[in-house]
Write a protein that holds these residues in place. Structure first.
Motif, PDB file in Angstrom:
ATOM      1  N   ILE A  24       0.854  -1.211   0.000  1.00  0.00           N
ATOM      2  CA  ILE A  24       0.000   0.000   0.000  1.00  0.00           C
ATOM      3  C   ILE A  24       0.880   1.248   0.000  1.00  0.00           C
ATOM      4  O   ILE A  24       0.653   2.209  -0.738  1.00  0.00           O
ATOM      5  CB  ILE A  24      -0.886   0.052   1.254  1.00  0.00           C
ATOM      6  N   GLY A  25       1.909   1.203   0.848  1.00  0.00           N
ATOM      7  CA  GLY A  25       2.848   2.318   0.904  1.00  0.00           C
ATOM      8  C   GLY A  25       3.475   2.559  -0.458  1.00  0.00           C
ATOM      9  O   GLY A  25       3.679   3.704  -0.867  1.00  0.00           O
ATOM     10  N   ALA A  26       3.751   1.473  -1.175  1.00  0.00           N
ATOM     11  CA  ALA A  26       4.341   1.592  -2.509  1.00  0.00           C
ATOM     12  C   ALA A  26       3.398   2.351  -3.435  1.00  0.00           C
ATOM     13  O   ALA A  26       3.828   3.204  -4.221  1.00  0.00           O
ATOM     14  CB  ALA A  26       4.647   0.211  -3.076  1.00  0.00           C
ATOM     15  N   LEU A  27       2.103   2.058  -3.324  1.00  0.00           N
ATOM     16  CA  LEU A  27       1.126   2.791  -4.148  1.00  0.00           C
ATOM     17  C   LEU A  27       1.128   4.274  -3.781  1.00  0.00           C
ATOM     18  O   LEU A  27       1.073   5.147  -4.658  1.00  0.00           O
ATOM     19  CB  LEU A  27      -0.274   2.209  -3.963  1.00  0.00           C
ATOM     20  N   TYR A  28       1.192   4.567  -2.477  1.00  0.00           N
ATOM     21  CA  TYR A  28       1.256   5.969  -2.059  1.00  0.00           C
ATOM     22  C   TYR A  28       2.487   6.634  -2.668  1.00  0.00           C
ATOM     23  O   TYR A  28       2.439   7.766  -3.141  1.00  0.00           O
ATOM     24  CB  TYR A  28       1.335   6.099  -0.535  1.00  0.00           C
ATOM     25  N   TYR A  29       3.605   5.888  -2.634  1.00  0.00           N
ATOM     26  CA  TYR A  29       4.855   6.479  -3.119  1.00  0.00           C
ATOM     27  C   TYR A  29       4.800   6.746  -4.624  1.00  0.00           C
ATOM     28  O   TYR A  29       5.346   7.739  -5.107  1.00  0.00           O
ATOM     29  CB  TYR A  29       6.055   5.580  -2.794  1.00  0.00           C
TER      30      TYR A  29
ATOM     31  N   GLY B 183       8.959  18.093  -0.559  1.00  0.00           N
ATOM     32  CA  GLY B 183      10.083  18.274  -1.461  1.00  0.00           C
ATOM     33  C   GLY B 183      11.187  17.237  -1.293  1.00  0.00           C
ATOM     34  O   GLY B 183      12.099  17.187  -2.089  1.00  0.00           O
ATOM     35  N   SER B 184      11.106  16.391  -0.247  1.00  0.00           N
ATOM     36  CA  SER B 184      12.148  15.377  -0.058  1.00  0.00           C
ATOM     37  C   SER B 184      11.681  14.023  -0.591  1.00  0.00           C
ATOM     38  O   SER B 184      10.735  13.426  -0.100  1.00  0.00           O
ATOM     39  CB  SER B 184      12.506  15.239   1.423  1.00  0.00           C
ATOM     40  N   LEU B 185      12.378  13.553  -1.615  1.00  0.00           N
ATOM     41  CA  LEU B 185      12.017  12.282  -2.237  1.00  0.00           C
ATOM     42  C   LEU B 185      12.265  11.117  -1.278  1.00  0.00           C
ATOM     43  O   LEU B 185      11.448  10.213  -1.130  1.00  0.00           O
ATOM     44  CB  LEU B 185      12.858  12.105  -3.496  1.00  0.00           C
ATOM     45  N   ARG B 186      13.417  11.164  -0.594  1.00  0.00           N
ATOM     46  CA  ARG B 186      13.739  10.102   0.365  1.00  0.00           C
ATOM     47  C   ARG B 186      12.719  10.098   1.500  1.00  0.00           C
ATOM     48  O   ARG B 186      12.272   9.043   1.949  1.00  0.00           O
ATOM     49  CB  ARG B 186      15.132  10.311   0.949  1.00  0.00           C
ATOM     50  N   GLY B 187      12.343  11.294   1.931  1.00  0.00           N
ATOM     51  CA  GLY B 187      11.355  11.411   2.991  1.00  0.00           C
ATOM     52  C   GLY B 187      10.039  10.770   2.570  1.00  0.00           C
ATOM     53  O   GLY B 187       9.420  10.022   3.335  1.00  0.00           O
ATOM     54  N   ALA B 188       9.615  11.041   1.327  1.00  0.00           N
ATOM     55  CA  ALA B 188       8.362  10.474   0.835  1.00  0.00           C
ATOM     56  C   ALA B 188       8.455   8.953   0.797  1.00  0.00           C
ATOM     57  O   ALA B 188       7.498   8.247   1.143  1.00  0.00           O
ATOM     58  CB  ALA B 188       8.051  11.026  -0.564  1.00  0.00           C
ATOM     59  N   PHE B 189       9.594   8.437   0.408  1.00  0.00           N
ATOM     60  CA  PHE B 189       9.796   6.989   0.307  1.00  0.00           C
ATOM     61  C   PHE B 189       9.641   6.335   1.676  1.00  0.00           C
ATOM     62  O   PHE B 189       8.878   5.384   1.846  1.00  0.00           O
ATOM     63  CB  PHE B 189      11.198   6.720  -0.267  1.00  0.00           C
ATOM     64  N   VAL B 190      10.344   6.869   2.650  1.00  0.00           N
ATOM     65  CA  VAL B 190      10.305   6.300   4.000  1.00  0.00           C
ATOM     66  C   VAL B 190       8.917   6.484   4.614  1.00  0.00           C
ATOM     67  O   VAL B 190       8.333   5.542   5.178  1.00  0.00           O
ATOM     68  CB  VAL B 190      11.385   6.964   4.888  1.00  0.00           C
TER      69      VAL B 190
ATOM     70  N   ALA C  48       6.060   6.838   3.144  1.00  0.00           N
ATOM     71  CA  ALA C  48       5.060   5.988   2.492  1.00  0.00           C
ATOM     72  C   ALA C  48       5.099   4.585   3.084  1.00  0.00           C
ATOM     73  O   ALA C  48       4.049   3.995   3.388  1.00  0.00           O
ATOM     74  CB  ALA C  48       5.320   5.940   0.979  1.00  0.00           C
ATOM     75  N   ALA C  49       6.296   4.059   3.280  1.00  0.00           N
ATOM     76  CA  ALA C  49       6.421   2.722   3.867  1.00  0.00           C
ATOM     77  C   ALA C  49       5.846   2.695   5.271  1.00  0.00           C
ATOM     78  O   ALA C  49       5.052   1.815   5.628  1.00  0.00           O
ATOM     79  CB  ALA C  49       7.890   2.291   3.872  1.00  0.00           C
ATOM     80  N   ILE C  50       6.214   3.691   6.075  1.00  0.00           N
ATOM     81  CA  ILE C  50       5.729   3.742   7.457  1.00  0.00           C
ATOM     82  C   ILE C  50       4.197   3.840   7.487  1.00  0.00           C
ATOM     83  O   ILE C  50       3.519   3.086   8.183  1.00  0.00           O
ATOM     84  CB  ILE C  50       6.336   4.950   8.207  1.00  0.00           C
ATOM     85  N   ALA C  51       3.663   4.769   6.684  1.00  0.00           N
ATOM     86  CA  ALA C  51       2.214   4.982   6.692  1.00  0.00           C
ATOM     87  C   ALA C  51       1.470   3.714   6.272  1.00  0.00           C
ATOM     88  O   ALA C  51       0.489   3.314   6.912  1.00  0.00           O
ATOM     89  CB  ALA C  51       1.849   6.144   5.765  1.00  0.00           C
ATOM     90  N   GLY C  52       1.950   3.060   5.209  1.00  0.00           N
ATOM     91  CA  GLY C  52       1.292   1.843   4.732  1.00  0.00           C
ATOM     92  C   GLY C  52       1.300   0.752   5.792  1.00  0.00           C
ATOM     93  O   GLY C  52       0.277   0.100   6.058  1.00  0.00           O
ATOM     94  N   VAL C  53       2.442   0.558   6.426  1.00  0.00           N
ATOM     95  CA  VAL C  53       2.579  -0.537   7.389  1.00  0.00           C
ATOM     96  C   VAL C  53       1.734  -0.287   8.646  1.00  0.00           C
ATOM     97  O   VAL C  53       0.966  -1.165   9.065  1.00  0.00           O
ATOM     98  CB  VAL C  53       4.069  -0.762   7.757  1.00  0.00           C
ATOM     99  N   ILE C  54       1.838   0.913   9.232  1.00  0.00           N
ATOM    100  CA  ILE C  54       1.060   1.120  10.467  1.00  0.00           C
ATOM    101  C   ILE C  54      -0.437   1.094  10.167  1.00  0.00           C
ATOM    102  O   ILE C  54      -1.235   0.667  10.989  1.00  0.00           O
ATOM    103  CB  ILE C  54       1.431   2.423  11.222  1.00  0.00           C
TER     104      ILE C  54
ATOM    105  N   VAL D  76       1.702  11.603   3.199  1.00  0.00           N
ATOM    106  CA  VAL D  76       3.050  11.041   3.154  1.00  0.00           C
ATOM    107  C   VAL D  76       4.087  12.127   2.840  1.00  0.00           C
ATOM    108  O   VAL D  76       5.170  12.168   3.425  1.00  0.00           O
ATOM    109  CB  VAL D  76       3.067   9.910   2.091  1.00  0.00           C
ATOM    110  N   LEU D  77       3.736  13.017   1.937  1.00  0.00           N
ATOM    111  CA  LEU D  77       4.646  14.115   1.586  1.00  0.00           C
ATOM    112  C   LEU D  77       4.953  14.974   2.805  1.00  0.00           C
ATOM    113  O   LEU D  77       6.095  15.365   3.035  1.00  0.00           O
ATOM    114  CB  LEU D  77       4.006  15.026   0.536  1.00  0.00           C
ATOM    115  N   ILE D  78       3.914  15.254   3.561  1.00  0.00           N
ATOM    116  CA  ILE D  78       4.111  16.154   4.698  1.00  0.00           C
ATOM    117  C   ILE D  78       4.882  15.446   5.811  1.00  0.00           C
ATOM    118  O   ILE D  78       5.781  16.019   6.425  1.00  0.00           O
ATOM    119  CB  ILE D  78       2.752  16.694   5.196  1.00  0.00           C
ATOM    120  N   ILE D  79       4.549  14.162   6.041  1.00  0.00           N
ATOM    121  CA  ILE D  79       5.290  13.406   7.066  1.00  0.00           C
ATOM    122  C   ILE D  79       6.764  13.310   6.666  1.00  0.00           C
ATOM    123  O   ILE D  79       7.666  13.504   7.478  1.00  0.00           O
ATOM    124  CB  ILE D  79       4.687  11.994   7.257  1.00  0.00           C
ATOM    125  N   GLY D  80       7.013  13.021   5.408  1.00  0.00           N
ATOM    126  CA  GLY D  80       8.395  12.834   4.953  1.00  0.00           C
ATOM    127  C   GLY D  80       9.156  14.138   4.835  1.00  0.00           C
ATOM    128  O   GLY D  80      10.377  14.159   4.906  1.00  0.00           O
ATOM    129  N   GLY D  81       8.437  15.222   4.655  1.00  0.00           N
ATOM    130  CA  GLY D  81       9.082  16.526   4.447  1.00  0.00           C
ATOM    131  C   GLY D  81       8.840  16.957   3.012  1.00  0.00           C
ATOM    132  O   GLY D  81       9.336  16.318   2.097  1.00  0.00           O
TER     133      GLY D  81
END
Ligand code: ATP
Ligand code: MG
Lengths: 296, 238
Positions: free
Chosen positions: A14-19, A241-248, A250-256, A234-239
């Motif tokens: 699911i997180g992957a879809l968000y990403y 404009g930060s691609l790495r932030g969005a990646f991480v 998205a994974a966290i959001a999907g899993v929890i 996910v964008l806001i949680i990750g920061g």
């Protein structure tokens, strides 16, 4: 143990879809300073393109599925290109409200068009046998489609990082995030990079649409809306404009989300993700990976 | 009609930012192989003039580069027509390395002049992989100038290259520009009178958004007269 692994993998997919959606939004925001509300509709368009391709090809096959994914990706990119040229480009200097209204308008129009052609009801996504199968990891039975979605997001993330780090277009995008006017002052047509980035985001969203159709085995004209909301979270949680932030993120959001839905009760996942958003905003308003200045 | 030998001709240039009219019909000729220095008090519109020439600011009037009208072109095309721009406050790409900053200035179909740039600024060669944002003001000015000079140009436009630098670094920048001006036409804003004096072949004084005086570098010698043009009192610093 196997439930734990399955929930984790389901959450990651699911997180992957968000990403797939958030990555494009992230780069678009970084470079263009535009939050595109049209990108959820590109997921929907991609999903319908995939379903249409599968249906027309008859008996579902792996090759047919591959074509469907390609079609969805291409359609996402194409529609994004048209939206950028016709609607977003005239709005660059008009501020966030105008951009928000224009991209939201584009999303509503696309949803209405899809509904008028395909109707308001669910359209079924035919799947080839290979994608209905499962594989065994750590004693858990993992659907192939989930593994595929996760791999797609990882590949996209790697590809985007390489694009930004290694190509001239990537360099121009990074410089443009910093100071687009100065990029123009070096004789570079930044508006081409704007289009490129919008199209890249559209391609990823279209791909996300195909995979979302696999995930829910169907599409509706509002399919992309939920994903858009989560992609922004996910964008806001990750920061922003930060691609790495969005990646991480998205994974966290999907899993929890998956864990809360399973262990607490169905629907609790949405609340937990929103709670995470609030906590991040309170403790670290720039997001997990966000800097105070802007960067990709 | 372009004056013979002018690289840049500006006529009746007027510009507004928001609702305020900043430039009122500026006329300006920049002769080939000369360095033209623009002077004027803070806020009279010097930067706006340069930015109008580059197409950043909406303006009316004629701008010709080598006799070719460029006033309808977007900024990147004006630059490609043969202008190099080194802005006020340097505007290096802070999150990019020195090398990446320079690489951005490469142009298709041209051999980038890395030899020239590293000859003028040996320091930059050693700092290639350093983030431009972590450099001192003087070093950032070197990056900005190097970035401007990497591609060939007909006209180098520089906005206050010595602003905010220590006296020693100011002189370094002036020395570099003194070497650069041998090979290219320059239009620059410079408020540091000693720096201006060392570099100027021609001087243009701007006040209230229009040209109030122009002449050769000799103008800078009679400081009292200059203060009169600038519209500042005798005791004031220019
Ligand atoms: N973005 C802007 N919005 C509103 N007003 C502006 C803007 N930029 C410049 N101005 C105004 O335009 C006028 C001219 O500004 P400009 O920067 O061209 O002056 P300048 O001669 O370069 O000054 P300085 O010596 O401080 O660099 C000033 O009064 C300034 O306040
Ligand atoms: Mg200025």
């Amino acid at each position: 143990m196997d439930t734990f692994v399955l929930l984790t993998v389901a959450g990651l997919s699911i997180g992957a879809l968000y990403y797939l959606l958030a990555s494009g939004l992230s780069i678009i925001f970084g470079l263009l300073d535009v939050l595109s509300f049209a990108h959820g509709a590109l997921v929907t368009v991609g999903a319908y393109a995939a379903i249409e391709t599968m249906t027309r090809l008859g008996t579902p096959s792996l090759l047919g599925f591959l074509l469907a994914v390609l079609a969805a990706t291409a359609v996402g990119g194409l529609v994004a290109y048209v939206i950028e040229r016709l609607l977003v480009r005239p709005m660059y200097s008009r501020g966030h409200l105008a951009q928000l209204l224009v991209t939201m308008g584009a999303a509503l129009i696309m949803a209405a068009l899809i509904e008028s052609v395909k109707g308001p009801d669910e359209v079924h996504m035919p799947l080839p046998k290979a994608l209905e199968k499962s594989i065994h990891i750590f004693g858990a039975v993992i659907p192939v489609s989930m593994a595929l979605t996760i791999l797609a997001a990882i590949a996209l993330h790697g590809g985007l990082l390489l694009f930004l780090a290694r190509t001239r277009h990537g360099l121009i995008v990074r410089a443009g995030v910093d100071n687009a006017d100065m990029v123009r002052g070096l004789g570079i047509d930044v508006s081409r990079s704007f289009s490129l980035v919008f199209v890249l985001g559209g391609l990823a969203a279209g791909l996300g649409g195909a995979l979302a159709a696999v995930y829910v085995r169907a599409a509706t004209p509002s399919l992309g809306d939920t994903y858009l909301v989560y992609a922004f979270i996910v964008l806001i949680i990750g920061g922003l404009g930060s691609l790495r932030g969005a990646f991480v993120a998205a994974a966290i959001a999907g899993v929890i989300q998956q864990f809360a839905n399973y262990y607490v009760k169905a629907g609790a996942g949405d609340i937990v993700v929103l709670a995470l958003l609030v906590v991040v905003l309170l403790l670290r308003p720039q997001g997990l990976f966000g800097r105070v200045g802007r960067s990709v | 009609m372009t004056t013979i030998g002018s690289v840049l001709s500006v006529r009746h240039l007027s510009a507004r930012i928001g609702t305020s009219q900043i430039l009122h019909g500026v006329d300006l000729e920049v002769p080939r192989n000369q360095t033209t220095v623009i002077l004027g008090r803070n806020g009279v519109g010097k930067t706006t003039l340069l930015r109008s020439i580059l197409g950043y600011v909406e303006a009316s009037g004629d701008v010709e580069l080598l006799g070719r009208p460029i006033d309808r072109l977007p900024t990147h095309k004006r630059v490609r027509a043969g202008i190099a721009y080194v802005p006020e406050d340097r505007d290096v790409f802070r999150s990019l390395t020195v090398e990446e900053n320079l690489r951005l200035a490469e142009r298709a179909g041209q051999v980038p002049r890395y030899d020239l740039v590293f000859d003028l600024f040996p320091d930059l060669a050693d700092r290639r992989s350093q983030n431009a944002g972590s450099l001192s003001g003087g070093q950032q000015q070197m990056v900005a100038l190097g970035r401007g000079l990497l591609a060939e140009c007909e006209l180098l436009i520089v906005d206050e290259p010595t602003k905010g630098l220590s006296p020693r670094v100011v002189q370094e920048v002036v020395d570099v520009l003194a070497r650069v001006k041998e090979g290219v036409t320059i239009l620059m804003v410079e408020q540091n009178l000693s720096a201006a004096q060392q570099l100027a072949d021609d001087v243009v004084v701007i006040s209230e958004g229009t040209v109030v005086a122009s002449g050769t570098g000799e103008m800078l010698v009679d400081r009292d007269k200059l203060r009169g043009f600038l519209g500042v009192g005798r005791s004031e610093e220019v």
